[in-house]
Structures are given as structure tokens and as C-alpha cells.
Motif scaffolding. Structure first.
Motif, mmCIF file in Angstrom:
data_model
loop_
_atom_site.group_PDB
_atom_site.id
_atom_site.type_symbol
_atom_site.label_atom_id
_atom_site.label_comp_id
_atom_site.label_asym_id
_atom_site.label_seq_id
_atom_site.Cartn_x
_atom_site.Cartn_y
_atom_site.Cartn_z
ATOM 1 N N SER A 139 5.427 11.653 -2.172
ATOM 2 C CA SER A 139 5.128 10.288 -2.595
ATOM 3 C C SER A 139 4.270 9.561 -1.572
ATOM 4 C CB SER A 139 6.435 9.523 -2.837
ATOM 5 O OG SER A 139 7.163 10.102 -3.900
ATOM 6 N N SER A 140 4.540 9.802 -0.290
ATOM 7 C CA SER A 140 3.781 9.127 0.764
ATOM 8 C C SER A 140 2.306 9.514 0.756
ATOM 9 C CB SER A 140 4.396 9.439 2.128
ATOM 10 O OG SER A 140 4.410 10.839 2.370
ATOM 11 N N ASP A 141 1.990 10.676 0.213
ATOM 12 C CA ASP A 141 0.593 11.116 0.161
ATOM 13 C C ASP A 141 -0.234 10.252 -0.788
ATOM 14 O OD1 ASP A 141 0.959 13.274 1.929
ATOM 15 O OD2 ASP A 141 1.715 14.537 0.306
ATOM 16 N N TYR A 142 0.446 9.541 -1.684
ATOM 17 C CA TYR A 142 -0.254 8.735 -2.680
ATOM 18 C C TYR A 142 -0.037 7.231 -2.472
ATOM 19 C CZ TYR A 142 -0.143 13.297 -5.004
ATOM 20 O OH TYR A 142 -0.257 14.634 -5.299
ATOM 21 N N SER A 143 0.528 6.861 -1.330
ATOM 22 C CA SER A 143 0.910 5.463 -1.136
ATOM 23 C C SER A 143 -0.265 4.504 -1.241
ATOM 24 C CB SER A 143 1.606 5.300 0.223
ATOM 25 O OG SER A 143 0.756 5.736 1.279
ATOM 26 N N GLU A 144 -1.437 4.923 -0.811
ATOM 27 C CA GLU A 144 -2.602 4.022 -0.859
ATOM 28 C C GLU A 144 -3.201 3.930 -2.258
ATOM 29 O OE1 GLU A 144 -5.420 5.180 2.070
ATOM 30 O OE2 GLU A 144 -4.076 4.773 3.771
ATOM 31 N N LEU A 145 -2.758 4.774 -3.180
ATOM 32 C CA LEU A 145 -3.313 4.775 -4.533
ATOM 33 C C LEU A 145 -2.606 3.808 -5.463
ATOM 34 C CD1 LEU A 145 -3.815 8.621 -5.044
ATOM 35 C CD2 LEU A 145 -5.460 6.931 -4.196
ATOM 36 N N MET A 155 -1.759 5.992 -14.175
ATOM 37 C CA MET A 155 -1.320 6.933 -13.136
ATOM 38 C C MET A 155 -1.940 8.311 -13.362
ATOM 39 S SD MET A 155 2.483 8.553 -12.616
ATOM 40 C CE MET A 155 2.314 9.288 -14.257
ATOM 41 N N VAL A 156 -1.888 8.792 -14.595
ATOM 42 C CA VAL A 156 -2.453 10.100 -14.911
ATOM 43 C C VAL A 156 -3.950 10.120 -14.612
ATOM 44 C CG1 VAL A 156 -3.028 11.646 -16.835
ATOM 45 C CG2 VAL A 156 -0.691 10.792 -16.552
ATOM 46 N N ASP A 157 -4.654 9.052 -14.972
ATOM 47 C CA ASP A 157 -6.092 8.989 -14.740
ATOM 48 C C ASP A 157 -6.423 9.076 -13.253
ATOM 49 O OD1 ASP A 157 -6.467 8.755 -17.459
ATOM 50 O OD2 ASP A 157 -6.713 6.571 -17.428
ATOM 51 N N VAL A 158 -5.604 8.440 -12.417
ATOM 52 C CA VAL A 158 -5.833 8.500 -10.970
ATOM 53 C C VAL A 158 -5.550 9.901 -10.439
ATOM 54 C CG1 VAL A 158 -5.046 7.662 -8.717
ATOM 55 C CG2 VAL A 158 -5.419 6.041 -10.589
#
Length: 391
Positions: A139-145, A155-158
Motif C-alpha cells: 500500500s505504501s508504494d502507492y501512497s502518492e497516487l 483506481m483501476v485507471d491509475v
């Protein structure tokens, strides 16, 4: 909720005196604002206790009750997993389906390999998505997204524009997989996630205080989130106490539900019963067994808090105790479980026909170094009360 005499379910007469004393001490020492605990055996509740207050800063303070409402965070995940398996039984998807069959946007995602992006060796499957081994990062890998700022399609599009973090099936990382499952549930059922949960699980199970938002009439029953300051002093957690009173835009199958302890017991007991509760069947017994059967490839370990963790497996949105000694837990072998960010915890022990649930509200409360180790304490005390040897 009515409780039964522990003596009739293989517990000693004073089984929960020490149990309550130890947990009350944690609250009385201001390490937690409150704690709720429930134990059931053979389908009957033998222990139910609430101690503490909803908010340490309120004047006057309001005692926590057994019907108080808590944010269960990642304990939403097993509920999403059951919803997925309902659709699996209906033939809407298969364990070996490629994820791209249901989410075409994920077709041909690249994989990080040092500084390069390479193709997937084998395409990610639904079984891998259900077991946090499909290739998505933590989860932390996507925190800036800010994946939860829009809706599930956003979410899926990102994610469709981002590479995977490892080859599917070759690692275990705790990330957005169950939110993705929520998206799939909406597509396959042609219902919003909240509608599917309510129609297929919450209403028939009698989980009347579980949902993605809280009706304003119930607001006085919500436990406030707390945290520790730099001196490890317990304080209210500020703006995190805000809660939705209407349907949120992002329906987080990975962590968005509010619930009370009785509701979660009803859900857990249904699973312990092999998919049946109060005369209604929700899943086949074989499906429930599959949910708590390890599906990870050999050599892949469940490493939530430490890369050195061993003795655990993972099924369909449940961790499984394969070797209690290696896992350094007092929970019984073959137990399946999970917990939530604010410290809620539970496990289901099919060997001893047991359900244990605990609720609290502390930021990082589920981390071993973030709060008192309530899960291990509860396991040790419960099994000692049953006269079971330590693992």
C-alpha cells in the motif's frame, strides 16, 4: 447479546476473570481508550466484555458499550473475500482466470526488474489476486497516487498505467488487491459494492450496524480513534475522527467498513459453521475450506511486518496458521484470521470450534510495535483457559 456459561463449553469457572483483568489493566494504564473482546465456542458466546470510554477527551466521558461502532479497516477484506466466493460459486469467475479477463485494463502490465520494465513471465491470475501475490506492491508504494480519492474505476485507471512490483506468484505483498476485488464484484454483480454486501450478507446475517457509512442517528455510538504522541501518551487523533454519514465515493473493499462486535461475530460464526448461519447457507463448506487453505507458491511467505516471518500461509483473503511455533503465535494451528489498521483483530479456529474477536481504535494499532500486543495476549489467555498447551 446473551452469553452462555463458559463451563458448558470447556472453559473453567474463572476462565475470563484473568482475561478481563489483563485487558482492563491496559485501558486503566491509559495505553488504550477502550477495548471490546468476544469469545465464542461451539456457536455460543461465552465471553463478552467492554471496558473504557469512547473518547478520552470528552466531558463527561461516555463508556464504551458492546454495541459501540468501530472502524474495522482491513477486517473488511475477509468480507470482500466472501462476496467474491459467492460469485465464484455462481460461476462468474474462476481461480485460474487471468485478471485481465475481468479487468482488460490490466492486460500486459509490465513488471519492475531493477531499472528495467519486463513482461510478465505468466499473466496474473485471480487466485493470485485473492492471495496478495498477483504482482501489486505494498500500500505504501502507492501512497502518492491517492488511489482512494476517486471511485473504483478511477483506481483501476491509475493502476493500469503503473508496472507491477514483482512477477505474479513469486512474492506476497499487502497492497490494493482487495480494493481491486471490490471493483470486480461491482462488474460481475452489476451492483454497487455496498448494495451487494447489504443484500447478500449484511441484511440476511443480521449485521444491522455494518456498512461503509454510519447513519447520523448512530453517531453517538462511534468510538473515536486515538494515537500516541512522541512521549507515548494516548491522545485523540484529531481529524481522523471524521466519519461518512452517506455513501462515500470510494467503496473500499480493502478497508472501508464500520461495524460492531456482534455483527462481526455473526459473519465469523457463519464461516466457522462452514458457510451457514441460523438456517441460511451463504457458501458451501468446501468453499469456506478453500478460503483458508494456503494457495501461495512454495517459498513465498506472508511477511506483513517482518521479512523473517514464517509459519503462515494465505488463502482467499485470509491468513492461515500453518505452524504456530514458527509463526510465534499462541493461535491454534489451521486458524484463519486478519486484523485492522486501528487494532481490531479476530481469528477463527476450526480445530477448537472457536471464534475470538477484539475491537479497539488506535492508529497503527495492529502493528506489533504500535500498540499493546493484544492479539497474542488474547490467544495465550484463551487457550490457557481451555487447558491447551502453548505451541
Amino acid at each position: 447479546m446473551p452469553t452462555e456459561d463458559p463451563l458448558s463449553h470447556a472453559f473453567g469457572a474463572e476462565s475470563f476473570t484473568n482475561f478481563n483483568s489483563r485487558f482492563h489493566e491496559i485501558v486503566n494504564e491509559r495505553k488504550l481508550s477502550n477495548i471490546l473482546t468476544l469469545v465464542s465456542r461451539h456457536g455460543k458466546i461465552v465471553h463478552l466484555d467492554a471496558h473504557g470510554v469512547l473518547d478520552i477527551s470528552s466531558k463527561p466521558t461516555v463508556p464504551v458499550q458492546t454495541d459501540s461502532i468501530f472502524r474495522i479497516a482491513s477486517m473488511t477484506k475477509p468480507i470482500t473475500g466472501v462476496a467474491m466466493m459467492i460469485l465464484w460459486e455462481e460461476g462468474k469467475w474462476d481461480l485460474e482466470d487471468l485478471v485481465a479477463k475481468h479487468i482488460p485494463e490490466f492486460k500486459d502490465l509490465k513488471v519492475r526488474d531493477d531499472e528495467e520494465l519486463v513482461p510478465q513471465n505468466t499473466p496474473m491470475t485471480m487466485k493470485q489476486l485473492m492471495s496478495h501475490s498477483a504482482g501489486f506492491g505494498r500500500s505504501s508504494d502507492y501512497s502518492e497516487l491517492n488511489l482512494r480519492e476517486g471511485d473504483l474505476q478511477d483506481m483501476v485507471d491509475v493502476l493500469a498505467k503503473k508496472p507491477l512490483y514483482y512477477q505474479p506468484g513469486k512474492d506476497w505483498r499487502y497492497g490494493p488487491s482487495v480494493d481491486i476485488q471490490g471493483y470486480i464484484i461491482q462488474k460481475l454483480s452489476e451492483q454497487r459494492l455496498d448494495e451487494f454486501f447489504e443484500e447478500r450478507l449484511f441484511a440476511p446475517l443480521g449485521m444491522h450496524d455494518t456498512g461503509f457509512w454510519v447513519d447520523p442517528s448512530k453517531s453517538a455510538r462511534i468510538a473515536r480513534i486515538h494515537r500516541y504522541d512522541e512521549d507515548r501518551t494516548l491522545i485523540p487523533a484529531g481529524d481522523t475522527n471524521v466519519f461518512p454519514t452517506e455513501r462515500p465515493k470510494f467503496l473500499a473493499g480493502g478497508g472501508g467498513l464500520y461495524s460492531k462486535i456482534e455483527d462481526y461475530w455473526r459473519f465469523s460464526q457463519m464461516l466457522l459453521n462452514g458457510g451457514e448461519f441460523e438456517g441460511r447457507r451463504y457458501l458451501k463448506a468446501s468453499t469456506v475450506e478453500l478460503m483458508h487453505t494456503n494457495v501461495l507458491e512454495s517459498g513465498v511467505n506472508v511477511t506483513l511486518y517482518s521479512p523473517h516471518t514464517r509459519g503462515l500461509g494465505f488463502g482467499m483473503d485470509f491468513a492461515v496458521i500453518l505452524d504456530p511455533k514458527a509463526a510465534k503465535t499462541s493461535q491454534g494451528i489451521h486458524s484463519f484470521y486478519w486484523g485492522g489498521f486501528y487494532g481490531t483483530w479476530f481469528w477463527i479456529d476450526p480445530v477448537n470450534d472457536l471464534v475470538v474477536i477484539g475491537f479497539m481504535q488506535l492508529i497503527d494499532g495492529t502493528k506489533p510495535d504500535g500498540a499493546p500486543e493484544v492479539r497474542e495476549l488474547s490467544a495465550r489467555l484463551v487457550y490457557e483457559a481451555m487447558g491447551k498447551p502453548k505451541p
